[in-house]
Design a protein around this motif. Structure first.
Motif, PDB file in Angstrom:
ATOM      1  N   SER A 161     111.506  69.876 105.103  1.00 31.35           N
ATOM      2  CA  SER A 161     112.072  68.776 104.302  1.00 31.35           C
ATOM      3  C   SER A 161     112.870  69.335 103.013  1.00 31.35           C
ATOM      4  O   SER A 161     112.751  68.596 101.936  1.00 31.35           O
ATOM      5  CB  SER A 161     110.863  67.947 103.874  1.00 31.35           C
ATOM      6  OG  SER A 161     109.832  67.698 104.855  1.00 31.35           O
ATOM      7  N   GLY A 162     113.733  70.194 103.249  1.00 30.61           N
ATOM      8  CA  GLY A 162     114.563  70.497 102.135  1.00 30.61           C
ATOM      9  C   GLY A 162     114.154  71.267 101.090  1.00 30.61           C
ATOM     10  O   GLY A 162     114.582  71.445  99.914  1.00 30.61           O
ATOM     11  N   GLU A 163     112.856  71.645 101.050  1.00 33.14           N
ATOM     12  CA  GLU A 163     112.216  72.528 100.117  1.00 33.14           C
ATOM     13  C   GLU A 163     112.690  73.981 100.102  1.00 33.14           C
ATOM     14  O   GLU A 163     113.314  74.748 100.937  1.00 33.14           O
ATOM     15  CB  GLU A 163     110.663  72.948 100.547  1.00 33.14           C
ATOM     16  CG  GLU A 163     110.054  73.741  99.261  1.00 33.14           C
ATOM     17  CD  GLU A 163     108.560  73.702  99.791  1.00 33.14           C
ATOM     18  OE1 GLU A 163     107.842  74.656  99.397  1.00 33.14           O
ATOM     19  OE2 GLU A 163     108.152  72.865 100.721  1.00 33.14           O
ATOM     20  N   LYS A 164     112.941  74.300  98.542  1.00 33.68           N
ATOM     21  CA  LYS A 164     113.584  75.824  98.492  1.00 33.68           C
ATOM     22  C   LYS A 164     112.663  77.012  98.723  1.00 33.68           C
ATOM     23  O   LYS A 164     111.414  76.643  98.250  1.00 33.68           O
ATOM     24  CB  LYS A 164     114.051  75.715  97.064  1.00 33.68           C
ATOM     25  CG  LYS A 164     114.683  77.071  96.847  1.00 33.68           C
ATOM     26  CD  LYS A 164     115.277  77.033  95.263  1.00 33.68           C
ATOM     27  CE  LYS A 164     115.920  78.330  94.947  1.00 33.68           C
ATOM     28  NZ  LYS A 164     116.529  78.508  93.751  1.00 33.68           N
ATOM     29  N   PRO A 165     112.862  77.631  99.487  1.00 34.48           N
ATOM     30  CA  PRO A 165     111.653  78.882  99.577  1.00 34.48           C
ATOM     31  C   PRO A 165     111.292  79.525  98.313  1.00 34.48           C
ATOM     32  O   PRO A 165     112.339  79.595  97.379  1.00 34.48           O
ATOM     33  CB  PRO A 165     112.436  79.723 100.801  1.00 34.48           C
ATOM     34  CG  PRO A 165     113.969  79.548 100.412  1.00 34.48           C
ATOM     35  CD  PRO A 165     114.032  78.055  99.983  1.00 34.48           C
TER      36      PRO A 165
END
Length: 177
Positions: free
Chosen positions: A33-37
Motif C-alpha cells: 500500500s505504498g508504505e516506505k520500507p
C-alpha cells in the motif's frame, strides 16, 4: 539478452533494474500500500560496461514484513510473484508484468486478455490497453495524476531503484549532475 542495447548500454539507461526491476517494485509497493520500507539491501553483479546484470533486493517493512525481489538479464527466471502471509498465499504465475491468472490459496482464477489486432513484440502486450484506457479516463477527468499510481508512489519506486543501484555500484553520467 546480454546483446540488447537498451539493456547493456549505459548511455541508454541500461541495466536490469531500470528495465524490469521497476515493474517488480511497483508490485511490491502495491502489495504494501505504498508504505516506505524501513531498509533497502541490494546486491548484484555488473556487466563489463558497468550496468546491473543481476540484482537481488531485500526490503524490510514494519511489523516484521519483508519483500524479496530478484531480477536478471543473464538467465530466464520464473517471472512470477508470490505474496505469503498468515491468511494464505497469492501467486501470480508467469509473466508477472502482464498476468492472465492469479492463484489464491490454491484456487486459480483466469483473466483472459483481448485478442491483439496485430502481431505483438512482447507476449501479453495487449494487457497494456488497460493502462492506456485508465490514463485516458484520468485525462478526461482533468486529473494531473492517476489515483491508482500517485506521483508519491512513483517517487518511492524510483528512490528504491536509486538506492539499489547505489549499493550495487551502477553510476550513470546523469547521477553526477
Amino acid at each position: 539478452m546480454l546483446e540488447t542495447p537498451r539493456l547493456v548500454d549505459k548511455e541508454l539507461g541500461g541495466g536490469v533494474l531500470l528495465d524490469i526491476g521497476c515493474y517488480c517494485l511497483q508490485f511490491v509497493c502495491m502489495a504494501f500500500s505504498g508504505e516506505k520500507p524501513e531498509s533497502v539491501q541490494a546486491t548484484g553483479f555488473l556487466t563489463e560496461k558497468g550496468v546491473d546484470e543481476a540484482v537481488t533486493i531485500v526490503l524490510k517493512y514494519s511489523r516484521k514484513r519483508m519483500a524479496l525481489v530478484t531480477v536478471t538479464m543473464a538467465v530466464q527466471l520464473a517471472n512470477q510473484a508470490t505474496i505469503s502471509g498468515t491468511k494464505g498465499t497469492i501467486t501470480i504465475p508467469g509473466l508477472m508484468w502482464c498476468p492472465t491468472s492469479l492463484v489464491v490459496n490454491g484456487k486459480a482464477q483466469e483473466f483472459p486478455l483481448p485478442a491483439p489486432p496485430q502481431p505483438l513484440n512482447f507476449i501479453n502486450s495487449t494487457g497494456l490497453c488497460y493502462e492506456a484506457e485508465r490514463v485516458r479516463q484520468c485525462l478526461q477527468k482533468g486529473l494531473k495524476e492517476c489515483p491508482d499510481l500517485p506521483l508519491a508512489e512513483s517517487e518511492l519506486i524510483m528512490s528504491i531503484l536509486d538506492e539499489a543501484r547505489r549499493q550495487v555500484g551502477v553510476v550513470y553520467d546523469q547521477d553526477a549532475a
